[in-house]
Design an enzyme around this catalytic site. Structure first.
Site, PDB file in Angstrom:
ATOM      1  N   CYS A 145      52.412  91.288  77.772  1.00  0.00           N
ATOM      2  CA  CYS A 145      53.453  92.256  78.098  1.00  0.00           C
ATOM      3  C   CYS A 145      53.079  92.960  79.397  1.00  0.00           C
ATOM      4  O   CYS A 145      51.938  92.921  79.823  1.00  0.00           O
ATOM      5  CB  CYS A 145      53.559  93.281  76.984  1.00  0.00           C
ATOM      6  SG  CYS A 145      53.691  92.522  75.370  1.00  0.00           S
TER       7      CYS A 145
ATOM      8  N   ARG B 123      55.344  88.842  83.141  1.00  0.00           N
ATOM      9  CA  ARG B 123      54.383  88.881  82.038  1.00  0.00           C
ATOM     10  C   ARG B 123      55.068  88.845  80.674  1.00  0.00           C
ATOM     11  O   ARG B 123      54.460  88.521  79.670  1.00  0.00           O
ATOM     12  CB  ARG B 123      53.537  90.145  82.129  1.00  0.00           C
ATOM     13  CG  ARG B 123      52.601  90.169  83.297  1.00  0.00           C
ATOM     14  CD  ARG B 123      51.744  91.392  83.242  1.00  0.00           C
ATOM     15  NE  ARG B 123      50.769  91.323  82.194  1.00  0.00           N
ATOM     16  CZ  ARG B 123      49.531  90.885  82.343  1.00  0.00           C
ATOM     17  NH1 ARG B 123      49.127  90.501  83.510  1.00  0.00           N
ATOM     18  NH2 ARG B 123      48.699  90.843  81.340  1.00  0.00           N
TER      19      ARG B 123
ATOM     20  N   TRP C   8      56.876  90.827  75.380  1.00  0.00           N
ATOM     21  CA  TRP C   8      56.992  89.416  74.999  1.00  0.00           C
ATOM     22  C   TRP C   8      56.678  89.421  73.513  1.00  0.00           C
ATOM     23  O   TRP C   8      55.547  89.665  73.110  1.00  0.00           O
ATOM     24  CB  TRP C   8      55.985  88.586  75.787  1.00  0.00           C
ATOM     25  CG  TRP C   8      56.113  87.107  75.570  1.00  0.00           C
ATOM     26  CD1 TRP C   8      56.949  86.250  76.234  1.00  0.00           C
ATOM     27  CD2 TRP C   8      55.364  86.308  74.646  1.00  0.00           C
ATOM     28  NE1 TRP C   8      56.758  84.964  75.770  1.00  0.00           N
ATOM     29  CE2 TRP C   8      55.794  84.969  74.790  1.00  0.00           C
ATOM     30  CE3 TRP C   8      54.386  86.583  73.702  1.00  0.00           C
ATOM     31  CZ2 TRP C   8      55.281  83.927  74.041  1.00  0.00           C
ATOM     32  CZ3 TRP C   8      53.872  85.538  72.949  1.00  0.00           C
ATOM     33  CH2 TRP C   8      54.318  84.218  73.131  1.00  0.00           C
TER      34      TRP C   8
ATOM     35  N   ASN D  19      49.845  96.261  74.716  1.00  0.00           N
ATOM     36  CA  ASN D  19      49.835  94.816  74.974  1.00  0.00           C
ATOM     37  C   ASN D  19      48.752  94.210  74.098  1.00  0.00           C
ATOM     38  O   ASN D  19      47.616  94.666  74.131  1.00  0.00           O
ATOM     39  CB  ASN D  19      49.521  94.588  76.466  1.00  0.00           C
ATOM     40  CG  ASN D  19      49.362  93.123  76.808  1.00  0.00           C
ATOM     41  OD1 ASN D  19      49.782  92.246  76.044  1.00  0.00           O
ATOM     42  ND2 ASN D  19      48.757  92.847  77.941  1.00  0.00           N
ATOM     43  N   GLY D  20      49.089  93.213  73.299  1.00  0.00           N
ATOM     44  CA  GLY D  20      48.080  92.591  72.437  1.00  0.00           C
ATOM     45  C   GLY D  20      48.544  92.586  70.995  1.00  0.00           C
ATOM     46  O   GLY D  20      49.732  92.742  70.713  1.00  0.00           O
TER      47      GLY D  20
ATOM     48  N   GLU E  58      51.135  66.995  84.883  1.00  0.00           N
ATOM     49  CA  GLU E  58      51.574  68.260  85.479  1.00  0.00           C
ATOM     50  C   GLU E  58      53.046  68.188  85.897  1.00  0.00           C
ATOM     51  O   GLU E  58      53.804  69.141  85.716  1.00  0.00           O
ATOM     52  CB  GLU E  58      50.662  68.607  86.661  1.00  0.00           C
ATOM     53  CG  GLU E  58      50.972  69.914  87.366  1.00  0.00           C
ATOM     54  CD  GLU E  58      51.003  71.147  86.458  1.00  0.00           C
ATOM     55  OE1 GLU E  58      50.550  71.078  85.304  1.00  0.00           O
ATOM     56  OE2 GLU E  58      51.517  72.180  86.917  1.00  0.00           O
TER      57      GLU E  58
ATOM     58  N   LYS F 263      56.000  70.749  84.421  1.00  0.00           N
ATOM     59  CA  LYS F 263      56.940  71.532  85.239  1.00  0.00           C
ATOM     60  C   LYS F 263      58.368  71.252  84.807  1.00  0.00           C
ATOM     61  O   LYS F 263      59.183  72.153  84.691  1.00  0.00           O
ATOM     62  CB  LYS F 263      56.807  71.194  86.729  1.00  0.00           C
ATOM     63  CG  LYS F 263      55.559  71.653  87.455  1.00  0.00           C
ATOM     64  CD  LYS F 263      55.348  73.123  87.510  1.00  0.00           C
ATOM     65  CE  LYS F 263      54.545  73.586  86.392  1.00  0.00           C
ATOM     66  NZ  LYS F 263      53.361  74.157  86.275  1.00  0.00           N
TER      67      LYS F 263
ATOM     68  N   GLU G 198      59.096  72.984  81.390  1.00  0.00           N
ATOM     69  CA  GLU G 198      59.114  74.445  81.307  1.00  0.00           C
ATOM     70  C   GLU G 198      60.195  75.081  82.170  1.00  0.00           C
ATOM     71  O   GLU G 198      60.697  76.144  81.839  1.00  0.00           O
ATOM     72  CB  GLU G 198      57.724  75.060  81.573  1.00  0.00           C
ATOM     73  CG  GLU G 198      57.119  74.769  82.904  1.00  0.00           C
ATOM     74  CD  GLU G 198      55.699  75.347  83.069  1.00  0.00           C
ATOM     75  OE1 GLU G 198      55.285  76.231  82.316  1.00  0.00           O
ATOM     76  OE2 GLU G 198      55.009  74.896  84.011  1.00  0.00           O
TER      77      GLU G 198
ATOM     78  N   HIS H 228      52.911  50.037  74.349  1.00  0.00           N
ATOM     79  CA  HIS H 228      52.379  50.243  72.996  1.00  0.00           C
ATOM     80  C   HIS H 228      53.237  51.212  72.189  1.00  0.00           C
ATOM     81  O   HIS H 228      52.754  51.808  71.236  1.00  0.00           O
ATOM     82  CB  HIS H 228      50.929  50.719  73.071  1.00  0.00           C
ATOM     83  CG  HIS H 228      50.029  49.728  73.746  1.00  0.00           C
ATOM     84  ND1 HIS H 228      49.774  48.486  73.222  1.00  0.00           N
ATOM     85  CD2 HIS H 228      49.384  49.781  74.929  1.00  0.00           C
ATOM     86  CE1 HIS H 228      48.983  47.811  74.052  1.00  0.00           C
ATOM     87  NE2 HIS H 228      48.733  48.582  75.104  1.00  0.00           N
TER      88      HIS H 228
ATOM     89  N   LYS I 176      53.626  84.359  81.628  1.00  0.00           N
ATOM     90  CA  LYS I 176      52.635  83.885  82.588  1.00  0.00           C
ATOM     91  C   LYS I 176      51.212  84.059  82.087  1.00  0.00           C
ATOM     92  O   LYS I 176      50.370  83.203  82.256  1.00  0.00           O
ATOM     93  CB  LYS I 176      52.801  84.631  83.911  1.00  0.00           C
ATOM     94  CG  LYS I 176      51.795  84.199  84.949  1.00  0.00           C
ATOM     95  CD  LYS I 176      52.428  83.909  86.256  1.00  0.00           C
ATOM     96  CE  LYS I 176      51.549  83.118  87.179  1.00  0.00           C
ATOM     97  NZ  LYS I 176      51.688  81.674  87.006  1.00  0.00           N
TER      98      LYS I 176
HETATM   99  C1  G6P Z   1      50.662  80.018  80.571  1.00  0.00           C
HETATM  100  C2  G6P Z   1      51.413  79.831  81.862  1.00  0.00           C
HETATM  101  C3  G6P Z   1      50.993  78.536  82.538  1.00  0.00           C
HETATM  102  C4  G6P Z   1      49.488  78.520  82.739  1.00  0.00           C
HETATM  103  C5  G6P Z   1      48.741  78.757  81.419  1.00  0.00           C
HETATM  104  C6  G6P Z   1      47.258  79.001  81.661  1.00  0.00           C
HETATM  105  O1  G6P Z   1      51.079  79.070  79.652  1.00  0.00           O
HETATM  106  O2  G6P Z   1      52.805  79.820  81.627  1.00  0.00           O
HETATM  107  O3  G6P Z   1      51.635  78.430  83.792  1.00  0.00           O
HETATM  108  O4  G6P Z   1      49.104  77.297  83.285  1.00  0.00           O
HETATM  109  O5  G6P Z   1      49.250  79.922  80.781  1.00  0.00           O
HETATM  110  O6  G6P Z   1      47.119  80.194  82.381  1.00  0.00           O
HETATM  111  P1  G6P Z   1      45.867  80.574  83.230  1.00  0.00           P
HETATM  112  O7  G6P Z   1      46.163  81.933  83.761  1.00  0.00           O
HETATM  113  O8  G6P Z   1      44.698  80.564  82.280  1.00  0.00           O
HETATM  114  O9  G6P Z   1      45.702  79.564  84.304  1.00  0.00           O
END
Ligand code: G6P
Length: 609
Positions: free
Chosen positions: A2, A27, A74, A100-101, A481, A485, A488, A504, A604
């Site tokens: 958050c 966040r 969040w 937050n937490g 990766e 993308k 998400e 397979h 994030k």
């Molecule tokens: C979240 C974010 C991702 C990120 C992951 C790890 O899921 O949405 O974009 O890759 O956390 O985050 P970090 O800050 O540890 O790289």
């Protein structure tokens, strides 16, 4: 996850904390609220939905104040409703709390409070914490002491900020496993859960340590540790530019951050990859220590995990040193076999991801040495690692990580080169990697020039219901990766696997209309990839190919070639090929009307398990 903001001083406090919150919206963003002292009491205004909903509510109210806190949520406990949004009051509505937490023992606490006659307006653990603080306040009649006592009763991870109607000259903050940063002003002070929220106001900060309690007034910051011993605040100066944390003419942070990658890599390499090809990684380990490591274990989540996978190809290929890459969320529960000459590398943009932090702690408990590859200075992981290499990519705001990926990869490549020189690895390999890395910023600049081409591919495939992302070797790591993308940001279901695995099982899903994105940057496996492309095309699938400019053969076979510039190292080429995949996801998301910087259900900085 958050967003938290706080302010005390002569400015219009609600306007300040709202502005701060806007800079933290990445966040968490399913509801938001403010609490402010207005002479007669504390007012709480809160709303489910995006910050704009709260702004509307605030516009309709009189909010003149010198002290305010704000929060964007969040959801963890309870749905994103008005009632569950923070701040929360204690039973007598004298104390307001943002948090937050997760308070892990909130059930027990709530039961005990209900027995004593408390009723709750929300389903949140935070409201329970507010009531606990209120109960302690009834006993001792003093806010700081009430918070101290309450914290001893709470279990879990929390950053919490508390204000009280009877003591309207202070913010009380506690940090336990969730970040809190104090911004130092002149005759005013600030508080936030992340640095970008402070940048317009101050560059001088104090990062609260685990267990710290802070009392923040207009002109004083008092800090004490978990044992209530006063401590001297350590002031740090942040040199990020405010422009780095703003969109700067781009429509989205994601697009801006994709475009920042050449610069991010220049910053990452600066002062480390020297002109003569040598590598300087000061403040990490001594040459003897670096030489003593027999295995690297990379722990990470999400995009950082994918950067670790690509790093593995590079490090193993260059050093012939074994590298394991593990999801941090699995590592911590898998009873991992660790040996004394292992180096655990925690890769994380935020430095706050709960699972990565827990994996790091596990490594430390078992006595192995630890290194953080991190972007955010002073983050929780940075504080606990034996050594840190910052990726120096600048603030990343969009939830979907882009420039952090490239910078994490480049940092792992620096490690490969550094250790390679120390170990006397194959000179030719080191030379090839050095020149590829030196050229990586230009390589990414050339990849950015592919945007129009990628955009038209997005237009052609925008309605597809499934996209495969395939490759071999490093291209398979890059494919993961690219797929992440796409999922998400554009919400397109994806299947990602090494190209050779298609037959397979996954091939059964290929029917006309299904799109397959092939990475084909490695000349040694190109012919095999061509066979895989043909297998897909034979079943009516559409093939997009990440092919080298120098490879017209593969370009001629796929429906949509993306022609990549040459790189001396195949693994660096695969890393660069992720940039067009980021652009592909971005343009697909735009065409499909998605909320690019704030994708649904995601956040994030994932500070809960
Ligand atoms: C979240 C974010 C991702 C990120 C992951 C790890 O899921 O949405 O974009 O890759 O956390 O985050 P970090 O800050 O540890 O790289």
């Amino acid at each position: 996850m958050c967003g938290i903001a706080g302010y005390i001083g002569p400015r219009e406090a609600v306007a300040v904390v709202l502005d701060q919150l806007g800079r933290l919206e990445y966040r968490g963003y399913d509801s938001a609220g403010v609490a402010f002292a207005d002479g007669s009491g504390i007012t709480v205004l809160k709303r489910a939905g995006k910050l704009a909903c709260l702004r509307e509510l605030i516009d309709r109210n009189h909010t003149h104040s010198h002290l305010a806190v704000s929060h964007s949520r969040w959801a963890t406990h309870g749905a994103p409703t008005d009632a569950n949004a923070h701040p929360h009051f204690d039973a007598k509505q004298r104390i307001a709390v943002i948090h937050n937490g997760i308070i892990e023992n909130y059930f027990e606490l709530a039961d005990a409070l209900i027995e004593k006659g408390h009723t709750f307006r929300s389903e949140t653990d935070t409201e329970v914490a507010a009531h606990v603080i209120g109960e302690e306040y009834d006993e001792c009649g003093e806010l700081v002491e009430a918070v101290r006592r309450a914290v001893r009763r709470l279990r879990g991870a929390f950053a919490m900020v508390v204000i009280c109607v009877d003591e309207p000259d202070k913010l009380v903050a506690v940090r336990n496993a969730s970040p809190l940063i104090i911004g130092i002003g002149e005759n005013e002070n600030f508080l936030a859960s992340d640095i970008p929220a402070l940048l317009p106001y101050t560059r001088d900060i104090i990062v609260m340590d685990e267990g710290d309690l802070a009392v923040i007034t207009r002109d004083e910051i008092y800090l004490e540790d978990a044992e209530s011993r006063p401590k001297l605040p350590i002031r740090e100066h942040i040199d990020w530019d405010i422009e780095d944390a703003e969109k700067g003419g781009f429509d989205h942070f994601m697009l801006k951050e994709i475009h920042e990658q050449p610069h991010a890599i220049r910053q990452c390499l600066s002062g480390r990859l020297l002109k003569d090809g040598s590598v300087a990684l000061p403040d990490t380990f001594s040459p003897e220590e670096w030489r003593s490591f027999k295995r690297f274990i990379i722990v990470a989540c999400g995009t950082a995990y994918h950067a670790g996978l690509l790093g593995k190809y590079l490090i193993e290929g260059t050093l012939r040193l074994p590298v394991e890459v593990q999801y941090a969320s699995e590592f911590r529960y898998n009873n991992p076999i660790l040996m004394e000459d292992d180096l655990l590398i925690a890769v994380s943009q935020s430095g706050e991801t709960a699972d990565t932090l827990a994996a790091l702690r596990l490594g430390k408990e078992q006595g192995i040495r630890t290194l953080g590859v991190l972007n955010v200075v002073g983050s929780s992981i940075a504080r606990e690692c034996d050594a840190v290499l910052y990726t120096q990519a600048g603030p990343e705001i969009c939830v979907a990580s882009t420039k952090a990926y490239s910078a994490q990869f480049a940092t792992l490549a620096l490690i490969a080169l550094h250790v390679g020189h120390l170990m006397g690895a194959d000179r030719e390999k080191l030379g090839t990697l050095t020149s590829a890395l030196q050229r990586m910023p230009e390589l990414l600049e050339d990849c950015l020039k592919l945007e129009d081409e990628v955009k038209s591919i997005a237009e052609a495939i925008q309605n597809t219901s499934l996209i495969f992302f395939l490759g071999r070797g490093a291209d398979a790591a890059a494919a993961l990766e690219g797929a992440l993308k796409m999922k998400e940001i554009a919400y397109v279901p994806t299947q990602e696997s090494p190209a050779g695995e298609m037959k397979h099982g996954p091939l059964a899903l290929v029917v006309p209309g299904v799109v397959t994105v092939f990475g084909a940057t490695n000349p040694t496996t190109r012919d095999k990839v061509i066979s895989n492309i043909k297998e897909v095309k034979a079943r009516g699938g559409t093939a997009v190919g990440l092919v080298l400019e120098s490879d017209p053969l593969t370009a001629g076979i796929v429906d949509h070639p993306i022609r990549l510039p040459h790189a001396d190292s195949h693994t660096v080429a695969a890393a660069a090929s992720v940039l067009p995949l980021q652009l592909l996801a971005y343009h697909m998301a735009r065409l499909r009307g998605c909320d690019i910087d704030q994708p649904r259900n995601l956040a994030k900085s994932v500070t809960v398990e």
